[in-house]
Design an enzyme around this catalytic site. Structure first.
Site, short mmCIF file in Angstrom:
data_model
loop_
_atom_site.label_atom_id
_atom_site.label_comp_id
_atom_site.label_asym_id
_atom_site.label_seq_id
_atom_site.Cartn_x
_atom_site.Cartn_y
_atom_site.Cartn_z
N ASN A 1 39.65 -57.11 -22.60
CA ASN A 1 39.39 -55.71 -22.97
C ASN A 1 40.31 -55.26 -24.10
OD1 ASN A 1 37.29 -55.46 -21.22
ND2 ASN A 1 38.49 -54.55 -19.57
N HIS B 1 40.83 -60.56 -12.31
CA HIS B 1 39.90 -59.68 -13.03
C HIS B 1 38.63 -60.42 -13.47
CE1 HIS B 1 39.03 -56.91 -16.68
NE2 HIS B 1 38.43 -56.47 -15.61
N GLU C 1 40.47 -63.34 -15.44
CA GLU C 1 41.86 -63.17 -15.86
C GLU C 1 42.74 -63.09 -14.60
OE1 GLU C 1 41.32 -60.64 -19.99
OE2 GLU C 1 41.35 -59.54 -18.12
N SER D 1 40.29 -53.05 -14.00
CA SER D 1 40.12 -53.33 -15.43
C SER D 1 41.18 -52.64 -16.25
CB SER D 1 38.78 -52.79 -15.93
OG SER D 1 37.72 -53.40 -15.29
N1 NAD Z 1 31.56 -52.73 -13.40
C1 NAD Z 1 32.23 -53.51 -14.25
O1 NAD Z 1 31.70 -53.92 -15.31
C2 NAD Z 1 33.62 -53.96 -13.93
C3 NAD Z 1 34.15 -55.08 -14.57
C4 NAD Z 1 35.43 -55.53 -14.23
C5 NAD Z 1 36.16 -54.82 -13.29
N2 NAD Z 1 35.64 -53.71 -12.71
C6 NAD Z 1 36.47 -53.02 -11.70
O2 NAD Z 1 36.00 -53.40 -10.42
C7 NAD Z 1 36.16 -52.32 -9.49
C8 NAD Z 1 34.83 -51.99 -8.88
O3 NAD Z 1 33.90 -51.68 -9.89
P1 NAD Z 1 32.32 -51.62 -9.60
O4 NAD Z 1 31.67 -51.44 -10.93
O5 NAD Z 1 31.92 -52.73 -8.74
O6 NAD Z 1 32.22 -50.24 -8.78
P2 NAD Z 1 31.03 -49.74 -7.83
O7 NAD Z 1 31.07 -48.25 -7.90
O8 NAD Z 1 29.77 -50.45 -8.13
O9 NAD Z 1 31.50 -50.20 -6.36
C9 NAD Z 1 32.63 -49.69 -5.74
C10 NAD Z 1 32.41 -49.82 -4.23
O10 NAD Z 1 33.64 -49.53 -3.58
C11 NAD Z 1 33.37 -48.74 -2.44
N3 NAD Z 1 34.60 -48.01 -2.13
C12 NAD Z 1 35.12 -46.96 -2.79
N4 NAD Z 1 36.30 -46.62 -2.24
C13 NAD Z 1 36.52 -47.48 -1.23
C14 NAD Z 1 37.58 -47.66 -0.30
N5 NAD Z 1 38.66 -46.88 -0.33
N6 NAD Z 1 37.48 -48.65 0.59
C15 NAD Z 1 36.39 -49.46 0.63
N7 NAD Z 1 35.37 -49.33 -0.22
C16 NAD Z 1 35.44 -48.36 -1.14
C17 NAD Z 1 32.21 -47.88 -2.81
O11 NAD Z 1 31.50 -47.43 -1.67
C18 NAD Z 1 31.40 -48.85 -3.68
O12 NAD Z 1 30.45 -49.57 -2.91
C19 NAD Z 1 36.81 -51.20 -10.29
O13 NAD Z 1 38.21 -51.30 -10.16
C20 NAD Z 1 36.41 -51.52 -11.72
O14 NAD Z 1 37.30 -50.99 -12.68
C21 NAD Z 1 34.38 -53.27 -12.98
#
Ligand code: NAD
Length: 503
Positions: free
Chosen positions: A192, A142, A154, A121
């Protein structure tokens, strides 16, 4: 490059990874799930099994579709199991070093022509791509949370991403039933970035003492048509998420005042008043829903005759009709009679500026927002000199039908005029910076932020010249370059063009 995408790998099966897996498997892709935490990929499949069962129970999808989608989800115990993937999307934690390491590892696993993508993000796609031997195969893809409901993705090429990869991701977005929009690798991409106007302007209004949180939420929800007020949204998202995002975008644009965060948000983060998740944010979630609170009925009171000031911007005949419909009497004198309520309808100016400029008796002046006034809600504004009896009379008069009315303190541009003008201006500036096409900006913001209209279409419907005038007055009266009109908006307003016009 650009092999057909039939098998998708997802690394990181948290909130986003699971959502992506749901739409991709439903769209017919085979999906391999991998997470660094043992058992997380299998848990993800189990969670999706439950999700599909709920969707079937609610008759949103057919049993066969759910069974097929579920059969296409394959948890992996080793990252090397992603070797046959045509595309791997990483959705791991938001950390540049971790993402770079993962992408470098994946390059050693997947085929030479497989595509790699990040769901970041806030990080630069190009910065993550530094880890790639072949950065042309890597792009931002994204998604928004919750993925199945937020039907926009995106696509963000980095500096080296090939056109084939960009095209393949855009068409995959459509295949998953989402609108794919193309954005340059810039802070906040489209959504964003554009989303900073709503919250930061609302905080600015509170900083200026114009109104309290609940009044601002009510005006923007009922008067301007936003699905949720900014403070309700802060509480839902959590200030621990939204405030750092605003700070990051402000810093990445080198302190451009358009994105300036507010100390009000920072203080709440320090105090752990983050929103719903801590039970207390801008609202208290201790005793049920704070939005359910009914407004107090106004006591009946005599309404003085209403003298309506000339307006260069609005049809005062419509205002006269409204006052009469609400049971008010019109003072038809060339000047207001002693004892009449003086009603003015500024565009961008505060009530004081109008009273001062037209030499009106400020003690009797109340302003009404006719730009965003709807049949659902009206905003009234006093000068610092307005007699509370006249303010109360105006509030009573304009609360006389089904529409609500809110009284605020003096503000350039009321509340909704200001916030909508900022939303339109920021979207215009995103177009001016060529971060995305006007059509993509409009769709992305409408879908991704749930606004009632795309911001450029909204500007068109209110009139680009009207938005320009608003911003010019905000800029002049505040002396704050935050309100400087975007060149995109100014040129189109001056030439009578649509804000969606390219060129
Ligand atoms: N949550 C949101 O609203 C949102 C929206 C758009 C984008 N994002 C982006 O998406 C990504 C994930 O966000 P999320 O909210 O799903 O996070 P989350 O914490 O729910 O999930 C992340 C997962 O990644 C795993 N993980 C961490 N490091 C790892 C690695 N090196 N290899 C394999 N697995 C690994 C963790 O165990 C976890 O299950 C981030 O980059 C975030 O910025 C999040």
């Amino acid at each position: 490059m650009a092999r057909a995408i039939a098998t998708l790998g997802i690394v990181g099966t948290g909130v986003m990874g699971v959502g992506i897996a749901q739409i991709a498997s439903t769209a017919g892709l085979k999906v391999r799930l991998f997470d660094a935490r043992d058992g997380a990929a299998t848990d993800a499949k189990e969670r999706l099994r439950a999700t599909f069962a709920t969707l079937v129970a609610k008759q949103k999808i057919e049993q066969g579709v759910a069974d097929d989608a579920l059969s296409r989800l394959v948890p992996a115990t080793d990252i090397a199991d992603l070797a046959d993937c045509d595309l791997v999307i990483e959705a791991i934690l938001e950390d540049l070093a971790a993402k770079r390491q993962l992408i470098a590892d994946l390059e050693n696993i997947v085929a030479p022509d497989a595509v790699l993508a990040t769901n970041t993000s806030s990080l630069s796609v190009t910065a993550i791509a530094r880890a790639c031997r072949k950065p042309e195969r890597f792009a931002g893809f994204h998604f928004f949370n919750p993925v199945p409901l937020m039907r926009v993705i995106e696509v963000i090429p980095g500096f080296h991403t090939s056109a084939e990869v960009t095209t393949a991701l855009l068409s995959l977005a459509e295949r998953c039933g989402h609108r794919g929009v193309l954005a340059k690798d810039t802070p906040g991409f489209i959504i964003n970035h554009a989303g900073r106007a709503f919250g930061t302007e609302a905080l600015r209004l509170v900083e200026e003492g114009v109104a309290d949180f609940a009044a601002i939420d009510r005006i923007l929800r009922e008067g301007a048509g936003f699905r949720m007020g900014p403070f309700e949204l802060f509480d839902l998202t959590g200030l621990d998420v939204s405030h750092p995002a605003t700070e990051a975008i402000f810093e990445q644009f080198y302190g451009d005042p358009r994105y300036r965060p507010s100390y009000l948000a920072q203080q709440r983060v320090v105090a752990s008043q983050l929103g719903r998740k801590t039970g207390q944010g801008f609202y208290n979630y201790g005793q049920g829903s704070p939005m359910a609170k009914a407004r107090d009925a106004l006591p009946p009171m005599p309404i003085p005759p209403v003298w309506i000031g000339r307006s260069a911007h609005f049809d005062t005949a419509a205002l006269i009709r409204l006052v009469k419909t609400l049971g008010g009497r019109i003072d038809e004198g060339a000047a207001s009679s002693e004892g009449s309520l003086i009603l003015v309808a500024p565009l961008g100016d505060d009530a004081t500026t109008v009273a001062y400029g037209a030499r009106l008796d400020a003690r009797r002046v109340v302003a009404i927002d006719l730009l965003t006034a709807s049949d659902r809600h009206r905003t009234l504004m006093t000068t610092p000199a307005t007699d509370p009896a006249f303010a109360a009379a105006a509030l009573t008069l304009f609360s006389g039908d089904a529409a609500g009315a809110t009284l605020i303190r003096d503000s350039m541009g009321f509340v909704a005029q200001r916030v909508v003008a900022m939303v339109v201006n920021l979207a215009s500036d995103i177009a001016q910076q060529r971060i995305a096409s006007p059509a993509d900006i409009d769709d992305a913001v409408r879908i991704g932020l749930g606004y009632p209209m795309g911001p450029l279409s909204w500007g068109d419907s209110l009139g680009p010249a009207t938005i320009l005038r608003l911003l010019e007055r905000l800029n002049a009266l505040s002396g704050d370059p935050r309100y400087r009109p975007s060149a995109w908006l100014r040129r189109r307003a001056q030439l009578g063009l649509s804000l969606l016009a390219e060129g």
